[in-house]
Enzyme design. Sequence first.
Site, mmCIF file in Angstrom:
data_model
loop_
_atom_site.group_PDB
_atom_site.id
_atom_site.type_symbol
_atom_site.label_atom_id
_atom_site.label_comp_id
_atom_site.label_asym_id
_atom_site.label_seq_id
_atom_site.Cartn_x
_atom_site.Cartn_y
_atom_site.Cartn_z
ATOM 1 N N ASN A 39 0.864 -1.182 0.000
ATOM 2 C CA ASN A 39 0.000 0.000 0.000
ATOM 3 C C ASN A 39 0.901 1.233 0.000
ATOM 4 O O ASN A 39 1.526 1.535 1.009
ATOM 5 C CB ASN A 39 -0.896 -0.033 1.250
ATOM 6 C CG ASN A 39 -1.764 1.207 1.354
ATOM 7 O OD1 ASN A 39 -1.846 2.008 0.414
ATOM 8 N ND2 ASN A 39 -2.418 1.363 2.490
ATOM 9 N N LYS A 45 0.076 4.245 -0.147
ATOM 10 C CA LYS A 45 -0.552 5.399 0.532
ATOM 11 C C LYS A 45 -0.369 6.647 -0.332
ATOM 12 O O LYS A 45 -0.328 6.538 -1.557
ATOM 13 C CB LYS A 45 -0.009 5.538 1.957
ATOM 14 C CG LYS A 45 -0.119 4.212 2.742
ATOM 15 C CD LYS A 45 0.112 4.331 4.209
ATOM 16 C CE LYS A 45 -0.055 2.963 4.870
ATOM 17 N NZ LYS A 45 0.087 2.989 6.320
ATOM 18 N N HIS A 56 -9.211 0.982 5.466
ATOM 19 C CA HIS A 56 -7.911 1.205 6.103
ATOM 20 C C HIS A 56 -8.084 2.164 7.284
ATOM 21 O O HIS A 56 -8.881 3.096 7.226
ATOM 22 C CB HIS A 56 -6.914 1.782 5.085
ATOM 23 C CG HIS A 56 -5.516 1.740 5.594
ATOM 24 N ND1 HIS A 56 -5.033 2.656 6.503
ATOM 25 C CD2 HIS A 56 -4.499 0.868 5.364
ATOM 26 C CE1 HIS A 56 -3.781 2.347 6.786
ATOM 27 N NE2 HIS A 56 -3.434 1.270 6.120
ATOM 28 N N GLU A 76 -6.438 4.566 8.269
ATOM 29 C CA GLU A 76 -6.245 5.997 7.960
ATOM 30 C C GLU A 76 -7.511 6.569 7.327
ATOM 31 O O GLU A 76 -7.842 7.741 7.544
ATOM 32 C CB GLU A 76 -5.021 6.161 7.043
ATOM 33 C CG GLU A 76 -3.721 5.912 7.812
ATOM 34 C CD GLU A 76 -2.609 5.283 6.997
ATOM 35 O OE1 GLU A 76 -2.657 5.307 5.759
ATOM 36 O OE2 GLU A 76 -1.669 4.738 7.624
ATOM 37 N N GLU A 128 -4.955 -4.962 10.999
ATOM 38 C CA GLU A 128 -3.902 -3.966 11.180
ATOM 39 C C GLU A 128 -4.107 -3.239 12.514
ATOM 40 O O GLU A 128 -4.931 -2.323 12.596
ATOM 41 C CB GLU A 128 -3.943 -2.935 10.051
ATOM 42 C CG GLU A 128 -3.721 -3.528 8.683
ATOM 43 C CD GLU A 128 -3.167 -2.482 7.722
ATOM 44 O OE1 GLU A 128 -2.163 -2.785 7.069
ATOM 45 O OE2 GLU A 128 -3.712 -1.368 7.661
ATOM 46 N N GLY A 151 3.056 2.175 10.819
ATOM 47 C CA GLY A 151 4.000 3.261 10.598
ATOM 48 C C GLY A 151 4.748 3.682 11.844
ATOM 49 O O GLY A 151 5.418 4.714 11.875
ATOM 50 N N SER A 183 3.995 -2.272 10.320
ATOM 51 C CA SER A 183 5.455 -2.320 10.464
ATOM 52 C C SER A 183 6.065 -3.672 10.105
ATOM 53 O O SER A 183 7.021 -4.116 10.754
ATOM 54 C CB SER A 183 5.877 -1.875 11.877
ATOM 55 O OG SER A 183 5.477 -0.540 12.112
#
Length: 249
Positions: free
Chosen positions: A9, A11, A94, A96, A166, A172, A212
């Site tokens: 991904n 992003k 996701h 985010e 996730e 991240g 990660s």
Amino acid sequence: MRKHIVAGNWKMNNDLPQSELLITDLLKQNQTSDAEVMIAPTFTNLWQAFESLRQESIEVIAQNMHFAENGAYTGEISASMLKSIGVKTVILGHSERRAYFNETDESLAKKVDAALANDMRTIFCFGEELQDRKSENHEAVVESQIKNALFHLEADAFKNIVLAYEPVWAIGTGETASPEQAQDMHAFIRKTLADKYGNDVADSVSILYGGSVKPGNAKEIFGKPDVDGGLIGGAALNAEDFYAIVNAF
Ligand SMILES: O=C[C@H](O)COP(=O)(O)O
């Protein structure tokens, strides 16, 4: 036997020249594992990526889409638009998108329906936040995310669903769920599916881990029996790192 999948991904990274460079680098790598490999560039780079990879074994997928077919939704993109350039898989939910763009279980259920109605495969993401883990509420949070967005579906729909766990606290941050934490949650997710749809469905759905994942930890995480692959962020921006993860199976 479940499919192994490693999806990168990207992003909101890589303009067009950077995207071209990264794809050139990806094509220099050797794949030694059986994993299905996917990359999710930004919308503006999808067509170029698709054209470059048309004859290759890397699938180009989208990071998001709207639930409507078309209409007055400025700035959005639909499943049929993605399909029209050859995109067959979309990442939905996701963290985010949930955190910064107010995506809810309810709107995600509609997006999943729209993807399925267009014969698109969905990589459906979910995961708990740090406070949920600390208060030992992580399983309840994940269970409700899955139930609210997916449990209106018929069993057959799961042929086109991939799940991606996730934990938000591991995205991240450099902090990874331990392989045991990932396995425990993936087994819980599979049991949640089995309770509703039976073992055949539960055993057939690939469940990816994201948060990660790096070349140094991928082998151990992918070695767990209920971890069927990874959704990779930062490490997917470097071709060698990404293929070290792809080849960790
Ligand atoms: O979509 C990918 C995940 O958010 C993981 O990102 P990360 O590998 O940078 O932690």
